[in-house]
Design a protein around this motif. Structure first.
Motif, PDB file in Angstrom:
ATOM      1  N   PRO A 163      -2.935 -32.173  16.821  1.00 11.85           N
ATOM      2  CA  PRO A 163      -1.502 -31.878  16.923  1.00 11.85           C
ATOM      3  C   PRO A 163      -0.872 -31.760  15.538  1.00 11.85           C
ATOM      4  CG  PRO A 163      -2.071 -33.706  18.368  1.00 11.85           C
ATOM      5  CD  PRO A 163      -3.291 -33.398  17.555  1.00 11.85           C
ATOM      6  N   ILE A 164       0.056 -30.843  15.419  1.00 19.26           N
ATOM      7  CA  ILE A 164       0.741 -30.660  14.138  1.00 19.26           C
ATOM      8  C   ILE A 164       1.964 -31.570  14.131  1.00 19.26           C
ATOM      9  CG2 ILE A 164       2.026 -28.972  12.771  1.00 19.26           C
ATOM     10  CD1 ILE A 164       0.126 -26.857  14.003  1.00 19.26           C
ATOM     11  N   THR A 179       5.340 -32.292  13.890  1.00 19.46           N
ATOM     12  CA  THR A 179       6.633 -31.620  13.826  1.00 19.46           C
ATOM     13  C   THR A 179       7.694 -32.692  13.583  1.00 19.46           C
ATOM     14  OG1 THR A 179       7.038 -31.909  16.183  1.00 19.46           O
ATOM     15  CG2 THR A 179       5.841 -29.931  15.534  1.00 19.46           C
ATOM     16  N   PHE A 182      11.650 -30.567  29.088  1.00 22.14           N
ATOM     17  CA  PHE A 182      11.029 -29.452  29.801  1.00 22.14           C
ATOM     18  C   PHE A 182       9.520 -29.417  29.616  1.00 22.14           C
ATOM     19  CE2 PHE A 182      15.256 -27.366  29.792  1.00 22.14           C
ATOM     20  CZ  PHE A 182      15.279 -27.048  31.147  1.00 22.14           C
ATOM     21  N   PRO A 183       8.835 -28.797  30.563  1.00 18.72           N
ATOM     22  CA  PRO A 183       7.390 -28.621  30.400  1.00 18.72           C
ATOM     23  C   PRO A 183       7.090 -27.796  29.149  1.00 18.72           C
ATOM     24  CG  PRO A 183       8.060 -28.028  32.635  1.00 18.72           C
ATOM     25  CD  PRO A 183       9.315 -28.276  31.855  1.00 18.72           C
ATOM     26  N   GLY A 184       5.984 -28.095  28.514  1.00 14.98           N
ATOM     27  CA  GLY A 184       5.527 -27.277  27.397  1.00 14.98           C
ATOM     28  C   GLY A 184       6.160 -27.626  26.062  1.00 14.98           C
ATOM     29  N   LEU A 185       6.904 -28.727  25.998  1.00  8.06           N
ATOM     30  CA  LEU A 185       7.494 -29.090  24.710  1.00  8.06           C
ATOM     31  C   LEU A 185       6.636 -30.100  23.953  1.00  8.06           C
ATOM     32  CD1 LEU A 185      11.288 -29.174  25.616  1.00  8.06           C
ATOM     33  CD2 LEU A 185      10.115 -27.562  24.116  1.00  8.06           C
ATOM     34  N   GLY A 186       5.528 -30.492  24.546  1.00  2.29           N
ATOM     35  CA  GLY A 186       4.610 -31.370  23.812  1.00  2.29           C
ATOM     36  C   GLY A 186       4.718 -32.842  24.178  1.00  2.29           C
ATOM     37  N   LYS A 187       5.296 -33.153  25.355  1.00  4.49           N
ATOM     38  CA  LYS A 187       5.465 -34.564  25.736  1.00  4.49           C
ATOM     39  C   LYS A 187       4.119 -35.275  25.869  1.00  4.49           C
ATOM     40  CE  LYS A 187       7.515 -33.589  29.614  1.00  4.49           C
ATOM     41  NZ  LYS A 187       7.472 -32.135  29.520  1.00  4.49           N
ATOM     42  N   THR A 188       3.206 -34.654  26.615  1.00  9.46           N
ATOM     43  CA  THR A 188       1.907 -35.284  26.825  1.00  9.46           C
ATOM     44  C   THR A 188       1.173 -35.426  25.496  1.00  9.46           C
ATOM     45  OG1 THR A 188       1.774 -34.421  29.068  1.00  9.46           O
ATOM     46  CG2 THR A 188      -0.310 -35.024  28.023  1.00  9.46           C
ATOM     47  N   THR A 189       1.261 -34.386  24.672  1.00  9.91           N
ATOM     48  CA  THR A 189       0.591 -34.408  23.371  1.00  9.91           C
ATOM     49  C   THR A 189       1.103 -35.565  22.513  1.00  9.91           C
ATOM     50  OG1 THR A 189       0.444 -32.003  23.505  1.00  9.91           O
ATOM     51  CG2 THR A 189       0.080 -32.990  21.341  1.00  9.91           C
ATOM     52  N   ILE A 212       6.998 -25.098  21.842  1.00 13.97           N
ATOM     53  CA  ILE A 212       5.720 -25.224  21.142  1.00 13.97           C
ATOM     54  C   ILE A 212       4.538 -24.852  22.034  1.00 13.97           C
ATOM     55  CG2 ILE A 212       5.326 -27.695  21.611  1.00 13.97           C
ATOM     56  CD1 ILE A 212       4.445 -27.915  18.634  1.00 13.97           C
ATOM     57  N   GLY A 213       4.626 -25.168  23.317  1.00 16.97           N
ATOM     58  CA  GLY A 213       3.516 -24.870  24.229  1.00 16.97           C
ATOM     59  C   GLY A 213       3.261 -23.369  24.307  1.00 16.97           C
ATOM     60  N   MET A 221       1.836 -22.066  20.945  1.00 14.97           N
ATOM     61  CA  MET A 221       0.420 -22.370  20.702  1.00 14.97           C
ATOM     62  C   MET A 221      -0.478 -21.494  21.569  1.00 14.97           C
ATOM     63  SD  MET A 221       0.492 -24.485  18.259  1.00 14.97           S
ATOM     64  CE  MET A 221      -1.241 -24.913  18.169  1.00 14.97           C
ATOM     65  N   LYS A 228      -3.156 -18.966  19.928  1.00 19.81           N
ATOM     66  CA  LYS A 228      -4.578 -19.117  20.245  1.00 19.81           C
ATOM     67  C   LYS A 228      -5.141 -17.831  20.847  1.00 19.81           C
ATOM     68  CE  LYS A 228      -4.430 -24.108  20.693  1.00 19.81           C
ATOM     69  NZ  LYS A 228      -4.534 -25.292  21.551  1.00 19.81           N
TER      70      LYS A 228
HETATM   71  N1  LIG Z   1       2.519 -31.051  17.864  1.00 13.24           N
HETATM   72  C1  LIG Z   1       1.725 -30.122  18.430  1.00 13.24           C
HETATM   73  N2  LIG Z   1       0.826 -29.454  17.674  1.00 13.24           N
HETATM   74  C2  LIG Z   1       0.042 -28.515  18.230  1.00 13.24           C
HETATM   75  N3  LIG Z   1       0.070 -28.165  19.511  1.00 13.24           N
HETATM   76  C3  LIG Z   1       0.937 -28.782  20.322  1.00 13.24           C
HETATM   77  C4  LIG Z   1       1.812 -29.792  19.824  1.00 13.24           C
HETATM   78  N4  LIG Z   1       2.564 -30.247  20.849  1.00 13.24           N
HETATM   79  C5  LIG Z   1       2.161 -29.543  21.933  1.00 13.24           C
HETATM   80  N5  LIG Z   1       1.196 -28.671  21.624  1.00 13.24           N
HETATM   81  C6  LIG Z   1       0.523 -27.768  22.552  1.00 13.24           C
HETATM   82  O1  LIG Z   1       1.477 -27.268  23.475  1.00 13.24           O
HETATM   83  C7  LIG Z   1       0.966 -27.290  24.796  1.00 13.24           C
HETATM   84  C8  LIG Z   1       1.908 -28.032  25.713  1.00 13.24           C
HETATM   85  O2  LIG Z   1       1.973 -29.386  25.303  1.00 13.24           O
HETATM   86  P1  LIG Z   1       2.057 -30.593  26.343  1.00 13.24           P
HETATM   87  O3  LIG Z   1       1.957 -31.822  25.539  1.00 13.24           O
HETATM   88  O4  LIG Z   1       1.079 -30.407  27.444  1.00 13.24           O
HETATM   89  O5  LIG Z   1       3.525 -30.398  26.890  1.00 13.24           O
HETATM   90  P2  LIG Z   1       4.287 -31.141  28.077  1.00 13.24           P
HETATM   91  O6  LIG Z   1       3.548 -32.390  28.405  1.00 13.24           O
HETATM   92  O7  LIG Z   1       5.653 -31.397  27.507  1.00 13.24           O
HETATM   93  O8  LIG Z   1       4.342 -30.161  29.198  1.00 13.24           O
HETATM   94  C9  LIG Z   1      -0.404 -27.911  24.731  1.00 13.24           C
HETATM   95  O9  LIG Z   1      -1.351 -26.888  24.815  1.00 13.24           O
HETATM   96  C10 LIG Z   1      -0.481 -28.568  23.375  1.00 13.24           C
HETATM   97  O10 LIG Z   1      -1.754 -28.466  22.846  1.00 13.24           O
END
Ligand SMILES: Nc1ncnc2c1ncn2[C@@H]1O[C@H](COP(=O)(O)OP(=O)(O)O)[C@@H](O)[C@H]1O
Ligand SMILES: [Mg+2]
Length: 375
Positions: free
Chosen positions: A75-76, A78, A112-119, A311-312, A315, A319
Motif C-alpha cells: 500500500p502507498i 497516502t 464508500f467502497p473502493g477508498l481503501g478501508k480494508t487496505t 484510489i480503488g 489502482m 494495473k
Molecule cells: N494506500 C493504497 N495503496 C495502494 N493501493 C491501494 C491503497 N488503498 C487501496 N488500494 C487499492 O484499492 C482497492 C480498493 O481498496 P479496499 O481497501 O478494498 O477498499 P474498501 O475496503 O474501502 O472497499 C484495492 O485493490 C487496494 O489494493
C-alpha cells in the motif's frame, strides 16, 4: 540494467507466501502469514534493449514476475491513510495498558467502497500484530501463543451466533462446532484473554442490519465484547450511520467515527497530495520506457477524471494499463493507451463531468508549483 536471463525468485519467502491463492484471513495462521510476509521482491528494472535481448522464456518469466509484483504492491502511504492510522493508534494505545475490566475503545471507519478501508485496516492490524509480538514475545507469560489481532469478516445475514462462531473459527477452536451463542462467546473470550488479543477487526459491517431483531442483538453483543474483552474493536464498512450503527445510545457514546476521504483537487493542499501520490505510484511501476512525471505530469488530469479521486478505481486502471503496456510491448503509459482501458461503472458515470471541468480550465489536478516548473 541489461540482463540476458531473468528468473523469478520462486524460492523467495514473499513469493512463496503471497503466491498462495488460498491464503485466508479468516484463520489466525493465514493472518500471521499475511502480517509477517516480507515485501514482494521487485523485478529488475530493464531498458528496452535489455528486454529485447531476453530469450522468449526469460521474457515470459520477467513478465510473470512483473504481473505478480503488480498484484502484490505494498500500500502507498497516502495522507488520508496516515491520518487514519494515527487516529487508530491513539485509540488502541489508550487502551493497551488499562486493566482488563476497563472498557476499551471502539472505532468505526465509514466510507464508500473502493477508498481503501480494508487496505488501511489490514495494514494497521499488521502493525499491531508485529509490534506487540516484537515487544512482548510470541508467547504470553502463561505460555499461550500471543495473537494480538482477531479478524472477522461479516457476510450477509450474520447472526450473533455466526459472529461468535467466526471468532472461534479464527482461533480454529475445537469447540466451534457445537454450543449456544453464549457458550461460543465465552470460549472466544477465553481465547482473547489467554492469547492477549488487543484488536478485533470487523470488516464489511454494512452487511449487518442494525435495524432488525438480529441487529439489536448484535449491537448488544458488541457492547458486551467492548466491556468484557481486553481489546479495541475496529468496525469497517460503508453507510454504517444510515444503517443504524449509532441508533443505540451506548454505541453512539462509545464508538469514534472515522472516515477515509477520496483525493480532492479543490485546493492546493489536495492537489499537492494527489501529485505526491502519483509520484510514489509511478516509482513502483516496472516498465522499461517509463519516465519521471509519466503519471504526475503527463496523465494527472486524465487519471483524476477517470477515477474521481477514488484510489480503488485508480489502482485498477493503472494495473490494467501496465499489464496491457507489458503485453503490447509499449512499456509506458500514455493517454492513448489509458483511454483504451475500461473501468468500473461508478467511475465511468463521473468521468464526463470531471473531463468537462478540467478541460474548461475551471479546475486542475496539478498544484501550482509543478505547473510553474513545467511552464
Ligand atoms: N494506500 C493504497 N495503496 C495502494 N493501493 C491501494 C491503497 N488503498 C487501496 N488500494 C487499492 O484499492 C482497492 C480498493 O481498496 P479496499 O481497501 O478494498 O477498499 P474498501 O475496503 O474501502 O472497499 C484495492 O485493490 C487496494 O489494493
Ligand atoms: Mg473493504
Amino acid at each position: 540494467m541489461i540482463l540476458s536471463e531473468v528468473q523469478v525468485p520462486r524460492e523467495d519467502p514473499a513469493w512463496r507466501t503471497l503466491a498462495l491463492d488460498d491464503l485466508t484471513l479468516t484463520r489466525k495462521e493465514g493472518f500471521a502469514t499475511f502480517a509477517e510476509a516480507p515485501d514482494f521482491p521487485r523485478p529488475p528494472d530493464m531498458t528496452r534493449s535489455g528486454l529485447k535481448a531476453l530469450s522468449p522464456e526469460a521474457k515470459a518469466e520477467h513478465d510473470l514476475w512483473r504481473r505478480r509484483f503488480l498484484a502484490n504492491l505494498r500500500p502507498i502511504k497516502t495522507a488520508q491513510a496516515s491520518q487514519l492510522v494515527a487516529d487508530l493508534t491513539d485509540i488502541l494505545q489508550a487502551g493497551l495498558d488499562q486493566p482488563n475490566w476497563e472498557a476499551k475503545g471502539m472505532a468505526a471507519v465509514d466510507a464508500f467502497p473502493g477508498l481503501g478501508k480494508t487496505t488501511v485496516g489490514l495494514s494497521f492490524a499488521k502493525r499491531v500484530h508485529n509490534d506487540l509480538i516484537r515487544e512482548h514475545g510470541r508467547f504470553t507469560a502463561a505460555g499461550h501463543e500471543r495473537w494480538p489481532v482477531i479478524r472477522v469478516g461479516m457476510m450477509g445475514d450474520t447472526t450473533v451466533k455466526d459472529f461468535n462462531w467466526a471468532m472461534l473459527e479464527f482461533f480454529a477452536h475445537s469447540g466451534r462446532n457445537s454450543g449456544t451463542a453464549n457458550s461460543f462467546l465465552s470460549r472466544a473470550l477465553d481465547c482473547a484473554l489467554s492469547c492477549e488479543s488487543r484488536l478485533l477487526l470487523v470488516d464489511d459491517l454494512q452487511f449487518l442490519r442494525f435495524r432488525s431483531i438480529r441487529g439489536t442483538e448484535l449491537a448488544n453483543q458488541f457492547k458486551t465484547i467492548a466491556n468484557e474483552f481486553p481489546l479495541m474493536i475496529l468496525f469497517i464498512g460503508h453507510g454504517l450511520k444510515d444503517k443504524g450503527l449509532y441508533d443505540d445510545p451506548q454505541l453512539e457514546r462509545r464508538v469514534t467515527p472515522l472516515d477515509l476521504d477520496p483525493f480532492t483537487i479543490d485546493d492546493e493542499a489536495g492537489r499537492t497530495q494527489w501529485r505526491s501520490f502519483l509520484l510514489s505510484l509511478e516509482q513502483r511501476l516496472v516498465l522499461a520506457d517509463k519516465h519521471p512525471g509519466m503519471l504526475a505530469d503527463d496523465l494527472s488530469d486524465h487519471l483524476y477524471a477517470r477515477c474521481n479521486g477514488h484510489i480503488g478505481s485508480l489502482m485498477t486502471l493503472i494495473k490494467r494499463a501496465c499489464l496491457r503496456a507489458i503485453r503490447t510491448g509499449e512499456e509506458r503509459l500514455t493517454l492513448e493507451l489509458m483511454t483504451t482501458i475500461k473501468l468500473d461503472r461508478a467511475a465511468q458515470d463521473q468521468q464526463a463531468r470531471w473531463e468537462a471541468l478540467l478541460a474548461g480550465g475551471k479546475n486542475t489536478s496539478k498544484p501550482k508549483r509543478s505547473a510553474r516548473r513545467r511552464a
